[in-house]
Design an enzyme around this catalytic site. Structure first.
Site, PDB file in Angstrom:
ATOM      1  N   THR A 192      45.382  41.563  32.142  1.00  0.00           N
ATOM      2  CA  THR A 192      44.295  40.586  32.097  1.00  0.00           C
ATOM      3  C   THR A 192      43.968  40.378  30.612  1.00  0.00           C
ATOM      4  O   THR A 192      44.515  41.079  29.753  1.00  0.00           O
ATOM      5  CB  THR A 192      43.074  41.110  32.874  1.00  0.00           C
ATOM      6  OG1 THR A 192      42.670  42.345  32.300  1.00  0.00           O
ATOM      7  CG2 THR A 192      43.390  41.310  34.353  1.00  0.00           C
TER       8      THR A 192
ATOM      9  N   VAL B 152      24.982  41.251  34.216  1.00  0.00           N
ATOM     10  CA  VAL B 152      24.728  42.246  35.269  1.00  0.00           C
ATOM     11  C   VAL B 152      24.009  43.496  34.758  1.00  0.00           C
ATOM     12  O   VAL B 152      23.527  44.300  35.560  1.00  0.00           O
ATOM     13  CB  VAL B 152      26.023  42.668  36.018  1.00  0.00           C
ATOM     14  CG1 VAL B 152      26.627  41.501  36.780  1.00  0.00           C
ATOM     15  CG2 VAL B 152      27.028  43.311  35.062  1.00  0.00           C
TER      16      VAL B 152
ATOM     17  N   TYR C 266      33.837  54.587  29.166  1.00  0.00           N
ATOM     18  CA  TYR C 266      34.533  53.902  30.264  1.00  0.00           C
ATOM     19  C   TYR C 266      35.036  54.921  31.272  1.00  0.00           C
ATOM     20  O   TYR C 266      34.839  54.787  32.486  1.00  0.00           O
ATOM     21  CB  TYR C 266      35.694  53.102  29.678  1.00  0.00           C
ATOM     22  CG  TYR C 266      36.438  52.237  30.660  1.00  0.00           C
ATOM     23  CD1 TYR C 266      36.029  50.925  30.900  1.00  0.00           C
ATOM     24  CD2 TYR C 266      37.563  52.706  31.329  1.00  0.00           C
ATOM     25  CE1 TYR C 266      36.720  50.115  31.784  1.00  0.00           C
ATOM     26  CE2 TYR C 266      38.260  51.900  32.216  1.00  0.00           C
ATOM     27  CZ  TYR C 266      37.835  50.608  32.437  1.00  0.00           C
ATOM     28  OH  TYR C 266      38.526  49.810  33.314  1.00  0.00           O
TER      29      TYR C 266
HETATM   30  N1  LIG Z   1      42.682  45.202  33.414  1.00  0.00           N
HETATM   31  C1  LIG Z   1      42.827  46.490  33.616  1.00  0.00           C
HETATM   32  O1  LIG Z   1      43.776  47.101  33.121  1.00  0.00           O
HETATM   33  C2  LIG Z   1      41.852  47.230  34.493  1.00  0.00           C
HETATM   34  C3  LIG Z   1      42.244  48.484  35.011  1.00  0.00           C
HETATM   35  C4  LIG Z   1      41.345  49.188  35.810  1.00  0.00           C
HETATM   36  C5  LIG Z   1      40.092  48.673  36.087  1.00  0.00           C
HETATM   37  N2  LIG Z   1      39.742  47.456  35.569  1.00  0.00           N
HETATM   38  C6  LIG Z   1      38.404  46.964  35.864  1.00  0.00           C
HETATM   39  O2  LIG Z   1      38.469  45.696  36.454  1.00  0.00           O
HETATM   40  C7  LIG Z   1      37.285  44.960  36.154  1.00  0.00           C
HETATM   41  C8  LIG Z   1      37.677  43.597  35.618  1.00  0.00           C
HETATM   42  O3  LIG Z   1      38.446  43.762  34.433  1.00  0.00           O
HETATM   43  P1  LIG Z   1      39.468  42.643  33.954  1.00  0.00           P
HETATM   44  O4  LIG Z   1      40.662  43.353  33.434  1.00  0.00           O
HETATM   45  O5  LIG Z   1      39.615  41.611  34.989  1.00  0.00           O
HETATM   46  O6  LIG Z   1      38.675  42.091  32.675  1.00  0.00           O
HETATM   47  P2  LIG Z   1      38.277  40.588  32.264  1.00  0.00           P
HETATM   48  O7  LIG Z   1      37.682  40.695  30.909  1.00  0.00           O
HETATM   49  O8  LIG Z   1      39.430  39.676  32.470  1.00  0.00           O
HETATM   50  O9  LIG Z   1      37.142  40.223  33.342  1.00  0.00           O
HETATM   51  C9  LIG Z   1      35.867  40.832  33.274  1.00  0.00           C
HETATM   52  C10 LIG Z   1      34.810  39.767  33.516  1.00  0.00           C
HETATM   53  O10 LIG Z   1      33.531  40.425  33.464  1.00  0.00           O
HETATM   54  C11 LIG Z   1      32.651  39.568  32.769  1.00  0.00           C
HETATM   55  N3  LIG Z   1      31.549  40.337  32.195  1.00  0.00           N
HETATM   56  C12 LIG Z   1      31.583  41.195  31.137  1.00  0.00           C
HETATM   57  N4  LIG Z   1      30.359  41.663  30.879  1.00  0.00           N
HETATM   58  C13 LIG Z   1      29.530  41.109  31.790  1.00  0.00           C
HETATM   59  C14 LIG Z   1      28.133  41.196  32.036  1.00  0.00           C
HETATM   60  N5  LIG Z   1      27.349  41.967  31.276  1.00  0.00           N
HETATM   61  N6  LIG Z   1      27.605  40.496  33.067  1.00  0.00           N
HETATM   62  C15 LIG Z   1      28.397  39.688  33.842  1.00  0.00           C
HETATM   63  N7  LIG Z   1      29.720  39.564  33.643  1.00  0.00           N
HETATM   64  C16 LIG Z   1      30.276  40.256  32.638  1.00  0.00           C
HETATM   65  C17 LIG Z   1      33.514  38.925  31.687  1.00  0.00           C
HETATM   66  O11 LIG Z   1      32.911  37.741  31.173  1.00  0.00           O
HETATM   67  C18 LIG Z   1      34.799  38.671  32.449  1.00  0.00           C
HETATM   68  O12 LIG Z   1      34.793  37.395  33.057  1.00  0.00           O
HETATM   69  C19 LIG Z   1      36.496  45.828  35.157  1.00  0.00           C
HETATM   70  O13 LIG Z   1      35.522  46.547  35.859  1.00  0.00           O
HETATM   71  C20 LIG Z   1      37.537  46.772  34.623  1.00  0.00           C
HETATM   72  O14 LIG Z   1      36.973  47.976  34.189  1.00  0.00           O
HETATM   73  C21 LIG Z   1      40.592  46.730  34.787  1.00  0.00           C
END
Ligand SMILES: NC(=O)c1ccc[n+]([C@@H]2O[C@H](COP(=O)([O-])OP(=O)(O)OC[C@H]3O[C@@H](n4cnc5c(N)ncnc54)[C@H](O)[C@@H]3O)[C@@H](O)[C@H]2O)c1
Length: 258
Positions: A183, A57, A148
């Site tokens: 996650t 992305v 971040y």
């Molecule tokens: N897990 C947490 O604690 C948490 C808290 C707040 C916000 N978030 C946000 O939620 C979202 C998902 O996080 P998650 O915890 O599910 O992580 P995750 O690593 O389980 O999932 C993230 C996904 O994004 C994909 N990805 C990474 N870089 C990419 C790129 N350049 N192009 C396309 N895909 C890409 C990865 O391959 C993965 O499948 C993120 O934006 C994260 O910042 C997560």
């Protein structure tokens, strides 16, 4: 009757995967956009009507080509969820690695911007749809993960701007703000001793962290007709983190057990 379409970046893992499963359970066809080919293909295969699209992305041309392919093969999105992202370790502004800082902005912020620009034009032409960005407790609180943290603050503002730009075209734009969700990135940090779950729990109001499905439920609500009057908001899904952190640190810590 044709299914509605949900496009989910980051749908191969974690919150994005849970969201893909929730939309599929609600009867949507699902397009998973990710760089994790093995997981993305496996998640797509496990759903009734879904396809995996390999796409970084942070690469505008790749996002544009993917949007064209998705629209040709599956149609115009009814729901667009930007969950692709990378989650860093704690670091200081003065000492952080600037190449990693840039990469974080390219994926988390630019990736969200590019995805919405490429997919939302057709949604606006169709005069309907809902978009959800992934904010965080980082959108609202200064936390020591600089690229971040600042990126998530800006994603909330981007969400507000887009809500106004796209509102008259019938497209709503909202954000969810999760706290720590178990996650793969958080699990890896806990296992490596970089996060202490007991300490994390001590700064929340509730005694449980949200599951990926809790975030997916909030996203599904924001994309549903039940949220038809809601746009431009960030909905914290934070087990009370934003309330509890300031409350529990009052005067250096409240003098009774909480
Ligand atoms: N897990 C947490 O604690 C948490 C808290 C707040 C916000 N978030 C946000 O939620 C979202 C998902 O996080 P998650 O915890 O599910 O992580 P995750 O690593 O389980 O999932 C993230 C996904 O994004 C994909 N990805 C990474 N870089 C990419 C790129 N350049 N192009 C396309 N895909 C890409 C990865 O391959 C993965 O499948 C993120 O934006 C994260 O910042 C997560």
């Amino acid at each position: 009757m044709a299914r509605k379409l949900a496009v989910i970046t980051g749908g191969a893992s974690g919150i994005g995967e849970a969201t893909a499963r929730r939309f599929a359970a609600d009867g949507f066809a699902v397009a998973i956009v990710d760089v994790n080919d093995a997981n993305g293909a496996a998640v797509a295969k496990s759903l009734p009507e879904a396809r995996y699209y390999a796409c970084d992305v942070s690469d505008l041309d790749a996002v544009a080509a993917t949007a064209r392919r998705v629209e040709t093969e599956m149609g115009v999105a009814h729901a667009l969820v930007c969950s692709a992202g990378i989650i860093p370790n704690t670091e200081s502004v003065m000492e952080m690695d600037l190449a990693a800082h840039k990469r974080m902005w390219d994926v988390n912020y630019n990736g969200t911007l590019y995805t919405i620009r490429q997919f939302a034009r057709s949604m606006a032409e169709a005069k309907r749809g809902a978009i959800v960005t992934l904010g965080s407790i980082n959108s609202r609180a200064p936390l020591p993960i600089p690229a971040y943290n600042m990126g998530k603050a800006v994603i909330e503002r981007l969400t507000q701007l887009l809500a106004v730009e796209l509102g008259r075209s019938g497209v709503r734009v909202n954000s969810v703000g999760p706290t720590y969700v178990m996650t793969p990135p958080l699990r890896a940090k806990v296992q490596a001793g970089q996060r202490d779950l007991a300490k994390i729990m001590s700064v929340h109001a509730l005694d449980k962290l949200p599951e990926p499905s809790d975030i997916a439920n909030a996203i599904a609500f924001l994309c549903s007709d039940q949220a038809s009057a809601i746009t431009g908001v960030l909905l914290p899904v934070d087990a009370g983190f934003l309330s509890a952190v300031s409350y529990r640190t009052y005067a250096g810590g409240v003098p009774w057990e909480l």
